[in-house]
Design a protein around this motif. Structure first.
Motif, mmCIF file in Angstrom:
data_model
loop_
_atom_site.group_PDB
_atom_site.id
_atom_site.type_symbol
_atom_site.label_atom_id
_atom_site.label_comp_id
_atom_site.label_asym_id
_atom_site.label_seq_id
_atom_site.Cartn_x
_atom_site.Cartn_y
_atom_site.Cartn_z
ATOM 1 N N UNK A 48 53.986 37.986 19.229
ATOM 2 C CA UNK A 48 52.879 38.179 20.166
ATOM 3 C C UNK A 48 53.393 38.933 21.383
ATOM 4 N N UNK A 49 52.722 40.043 21.709
ATOM 5 C CA UNK A 49 53.146 40.886 22.819
ATOM 6 C C UNK A 49 52.475 40.461 24.119
ATOM 7 N N UNK A 50 53.170 40.718 25.219
ATOM 8 C CA UNK A 50 52.648 40.360 26.548
ATOM 9 C C UNK A 50 52.214 41.625 27.271
ATOM 10 N N UNK A 51 51.226 42.299 26.708
ATOM 11 C CA UNK A 51 50.723 43.525 27.323
ATOM 12 C C UNK A 51 49.463 43.218 28.134
ATOM 13 N N UNK A 52 49.094 44.082 29.102
ATOM 14 C CA UNK A 52 49.788 45.285 29.568
ATOM 15 C C UNK A 52 51.059 44.934 30.348
ATOM 16 N N UNK A 53 52.107 45.727 30.148
ATOM 17 C CA UNK A 53 53.401 45.423 30.758
ATOM 18 C C UNK A 53 53.348 45.436 32.277
ATOM 19 N N UNK A 302 45.848 38.610 25.834
ATOM 20 C CA UNK A 302 46.247 37.267 26.277
ATOM 21 C C UNK A 302 46.543 37.237 27.766
ATOM 22 N N UNK A 303 47.270 38.219 28.274
ATOM 23 C CA UNK A 303 47.634 38.197 29.688
ATOM 24 C C UNK A 303 46.392 38.273 30.572
ATOM 25 N N UNK A 304 45.433 39.118 30.191
ATOM 26 C CA UNK A 304 44.172 39.183 30.933
ATOM 27 C C UNK A 304 43.452 37.838 30.893
ATOM 28 N N UNK A 305 43.421 37.223 29.711
ATOM 29 C CA UNK A 305 42.739 35.923 29.569
ATOM 30 C C UNK A 305 43.360 34.866 30.475
ATOM 31 N N UNK A 306 44.682 34.833 30.514
ATOM 32 C CA UNK A 306 45.366 33.823 31.324
ATOM 33 C C UNK A 306 45.143 34.076 32.818
ATOM 34 N N UNK A 307 45.127 35.347 33.208
ATOM 35 C CA UNK A 307 44.828 35.660 34.611
ATOM 36 C C UNK A 307 43.411 35.221 34.974
ATOM 37 N N UNK A 308 42.469 35.431 34.050
ATOM 38 C CA UNK A 308 41.086 35.024 34.314
ATOM 39 C C UNK A 308 40.982 33.504 34.439
ATOM 40 N N UNK A 309 41.738 32.789 33.594
ATOM 41 C CA UNK A 309 41.722 31.332 33.685
ATOM 42 C C UNK A 309 42.225 30.836 35.021
ATOM 43 N N UNK A 310 43.291 31.437 35.509
ATOM 44 C CA UNK A 310 43.827 31.085 36.837
ATOM 45 C C UNK A 310 42.801 31.410 37.915
ATOM 46 N N UNK A 311 42.250 32.631 37.840
ATOM 47 C CA UNK A 311 41.389 33.114 38.920
ATOM 48 C C UNK A 311 40.070 32.358 38.995
ATOM 49 N N UNK A 312 39.495 31.983 37.839
ATOM 50 C CA UNK A 312 38.179 31.344 37.864
ATOM 51 C C UNK A 312 38.246 29.991 38.579
#
Length: 816
Positions: A48-53, A302-312
């Protein structure tokens, strides 16, 4: 309970982690007996990649690139360390209420009350499925759990995204003995990560699997008397193919669980099954207090999803100052804008202003804008020129532009106003720009590159629907616009139909009675007439032109057959509407009659020569078919052909090419195929949609002002272009040092002679150690060289010619 979070995928788990870290009362509801069911269902061993870098991670849950198993373990540990309040086996069946008083109903009959609800359920539980005949068999699956389960099978993977590529690679382990074929509907893989695409091509080169682009499944059928023998019948650009099939893995994407979400009162961006919920920049839906994040919001990384979870959770907690992590990049994009707006305000302004973007979510807006460019133009500035090459589209955010519709009189213009786009015809057809366009007033324009546009059209059905409608209007208007009022154009387009065709498909049959008109939307077509029991080649029709009008003057009788030369799309205009407009509009009647007269003249010529020149007619037809069909020159914009009755084999063409290009010739005169007196050597065709451009990591391949496809100094030698090119015209070679001038060689003997590489350099390239790096080299049509391509200028007999497809018939007629 303050926050109820539904779904423990990357977005939901990150939201719960932030709530736990902040000490906010919460519950994480997961219907499975484990966390992150989406990741859990990934194939075993998946990396599983952690993009965008370049995007920083905002989450209390750790995430780094790694195997599926290592990430699941890490997330389980983090959830325990943060003391996340998670409830497994808790399936949510309904959500009701509003901010401060939500009721969440569970499948076991329990109800949970919460002030806020965060929906992070994803879309993987609602996959798009095949509907072709035979695909209800048990060996058709929509998920791959463990690729190690399958041995010695013929496996077909369907899809062009990351999941499909990763599944194909997973089952293509050489030790398992599977024969794996990936089918992708489009040309290339615009929706997949670059690293996955490169790995896919490497696997194909190593013989581990195969893939077919521009292909789709037609049906599954029994392959013989054996009970378990099945055949997949596949539509490809070269016709039908039949592939043995033991298993199909279809990864066709998924749609939001719309019925469940709408039942909670949430509105969607459009009526399409794949549409996403309407969201504010803070991920709040049309139901106050109910938020949607992750793949359900239209952004599955995934990285976008995790950022959204933190931000919401930060938004719910009152942190109104928090900005998304890509905000600085977008702020830079809008530097110099005529109005001061925040990034969120610009996103909404562009989305609401530009018609084709109406159904795009804020998250998707952010994604494609990062790949786009903003232009600010003064009145009179040229934006594009007639016959320029280019396939990006432009959206008018502010101001307007003027289209010069008459090449002889630039003062004759048609306006395109704010909120519209232009350039879409080049995107669709791959042909040169059809008009010069200037800024009619100070204008702010958004240029969206080809790949970003194609991804947007593939991801948002509303974008494709609006683009298709607009392109049809523009093509009808371009051909008939000066002769028809807008109301007539609207009537035609309302009844028009886009028809996809594969190479060889006939959409007009000689002898039938039908008056429909066809515009070649993309690709090209050949016109043939049956003479003496043989199909005689009459003409070649490029994208942007129309056919079928002759039947209107022959009592509805088709006088020739028209078929697609390559994979194409045509727009069918109902004949009854067009016939009525002809009778009502004398100017339109005269314009069409003039075209019919020229085509009638060609028909009459062929008929007249039927007896006395039948052998010549046969030769013309055979040569034209050889060039267009067998050699694939129907997708070329410029091809090198050699008249073998004139060629003396001097190889001056190769030597001149090598002399211009540091001793490396871009053509091989002896290679290639011949028919009659025409030879097609191995040399670049400068295709309409160049295959070599499909996946160039450093973006080193471009079209020049004269249509030439060339490779610039950014080439890194990855070899992708060589692998993509189906014609074998790109070579990987070490570039020699610059040669001394002709006088230094002539008078002082310095350096190699004309057309020869340096001998010391050749010896160096043979060494394994310290060999110069290899880069991609191909014909660039001697761009910038006065007098045109050196190969043609160096031919002493005139045997070498560079021609475009519309000239092929004249080549065939040259010996007549």
């Amino acid at each position: 309970m303050k926050i109820a979070i539904v779904g423990s995928g990357p977005a939901g788990l990150s939201a719960a982690g932030r709530a736990a870290a902040r000490g906010i009362s919460h519950v994480l509801l997961e219907k499975a007996p484990h966390l992150s069911d989406t990741i859990y269902k990934y194939q075993r061993g998946k990396y599983i990649m952690a993009t965008p870098d370049q995007l920083p991670l905002r989450s209390d849950i750790e995430f780094q690139a790694g195997s599926r198993e290592s990430i699941i373990t890490r997330w389980d540990d983090d959830a325990e360390d943060l003391k996340i309040n998670v409830r497994h086996n808790s399936e949510v069946t309904a959500i009701s209420g509003s901010k401060g008083a939500f009721q969440i109903s569970l499948a076991d009959g329990e109800t949970i009350n919460a002030d806020f609800v965060v929906l992070a359920v994803g879309v993987q539980g609602n996959p798009n499925k095949l509907k072709n005949p035979g695909t209800d068999q048990p060996f058709v699956q929509y998920q791959l759990d463990d690729p190690r389960e399958y041995y010695d099978e013929n496996i077909i993977v369907i899809g062009g995204g990351d999941a499909a590529i990763e599944n194909a690679l997973g089952v293509a382990n050489p030790d398992q003995g599977n024969i794996v074929t990936l089918l992708q509907r489009s040309d290339g893989f615009p929706r997949a990560k670059e690293a996955n695409v490169q790995t896919l091509y490497k696997a194909r080169d190593e013989g581990r699997l195969d893939f077919i682009t521009e292909a789709s499944l037609i049906r599954l059928e029994r392959g013989g008397s054996g009970e378990n023998l099945w055949i997949a019948v596949v539509d490809t650009k070269d016709g039908e193919a039949r592939l043995p099939c033991d298993r199909i893995i279809a990864r066709l994407g998924a749609a939001p669980p719309r019925k469940f979400v709408e039942a909670a009162g949430v509105e969607f961006t459009g009526p399409d099954r794949e549409a996403f919920p309407v969201l504010t920049p803070q991920y709040e839906t049309t139901v106050p207090g109910l938020y949607v994040i992750g793949a359900l919001a239209g952004f599955p990384l995934i990285k976008h999803c995790m950022n959204q979870g933190h931000d919401v959770v930060e938004f719910i907690a009152g942190n109104t100052e928090l900005q998304p992590p890509d905000t600085p990049l977008l702020e830079k994009l809008f530097e110099g804008a005529p109005a001061k707006r925040s990034v969120d305000q610009w996103l909404e302004h562009i989305r609401s202003t530009v018609d084709v973007l109406q159904d795009v979510s804020p998250l998707q807006m952010r994604e494609f804008l990062l790949a786009s460019t903003i232009h600010y133009k003064k009145r009179g500035d040229i934006i594009m020129k007639r016959n320029d090459t280019g396939s990006s589209i432009f959206a008018i955010i502010e101001g307007s532009v003027a289209v010069e519709v008459d090449p002889k009189n630039p003062s004759v213009t048609v306006p395109i106003k704010k909120g519209n786009i232009f350039g879409e015809l080049g995107l669709i057809s791959g042909r040169r720009r059809t008009a010069t366009i200037r800024a009619a007033e100070p204008a702010m324009l958004l240029e969206i590159p080809r790949n970003a546009t194609l991804k947007l059209m593939a991801s948002v059905p509303g974008v494709k629907r609006r683009m298709d409608r607009l392109s049809m209007e523009r093509q009808v208007g371009q051909i008939f616009g000066q002769l028809l009022p807008q109301s007539a154009i609207d009537e035609i387009v309302d009844a028009a139909e886009i028809i996809p065709l594969k190479a060889g498909d006939a959409f007009i049959e000689e002898g039938e009675r039908n008056t429909d008109i066809f515009i070649i939307r993309s690709g090209s077509a050949v016109v043939e007439k049956r003479i003496g029991g043989k199909d005689v080649f009459l003409s070649y029709v490029l994208a942007g032109n129309y056919v079928g009008e002759m039947s209107l003057f022959y009592e509805g009788l088709r006088t020739a057959t028209v078929r697609a030369a390559i994979k194409s799309e045509v727009v069918r205009l109902p004949g009854e509407i067009f016939e009525r407009l002809l009778n009502q509009n004398p100017d339109l009647y005269r314009a069409v009659d003039d075209l019919v007269a020229s085509r009638r003249k060609l028909n009459d010529y062929v008929e007249a020569k039927r007896e006395s020149f039948s052998s010549v007619v046969d030769m013309h037809t055979s040569i034209a078919r050889f060039l267009l069909e067998e050699e694939g020159l129907s997708e070329a914009t410029d091809a090198l052909v050699i008249d073998e009755t004139l060629c003396v084999g001097c190889d001056n063409c190769e030597k001149a090419c090598a002399d211009i290009h540091e001793g490396i010739s871009r053509l091989d005169r002896e290679a290639g195929n011949s028919y009659a007196y025409i030879h097609v050597p191995t040399s670049c065709r400068h295709c309409e949609h160049p295959h070599c451009m499909t996946d160039c990591p450093p973006d080193a391949i471009h079209r020049g002002p004269d249509g030439e496809v060339f490779i610039d100094e950014k080439c890194i030698g990855c070899g992708n272009c060589q692998r993509y090119c189906p014609y074998g015209v790109i070579q990987m070679a070490a570039v020699p040092p610059e040669k001394p001038g002709i006088l230094s060689w002539l008078f002082f003997g310095r350096g190699p002679g004309p057309g020869e590489p340096d001998k010391d350099w050749i010896e160096k390239t043979r060494k394994k150690d310290d060999a110069p790096p290899k880069l991609a080299v191909k014909c660039d049509m001697c761009s910038g060289l006065k007098g045109g391509p050196a190969c043609v200028r160096a031919c002493p007999t005139g045997a070498a010619q560079r021609v475009s497809p519309e000239d092929y018939l004249s080549i065939a007629e040259g010996k007549g």
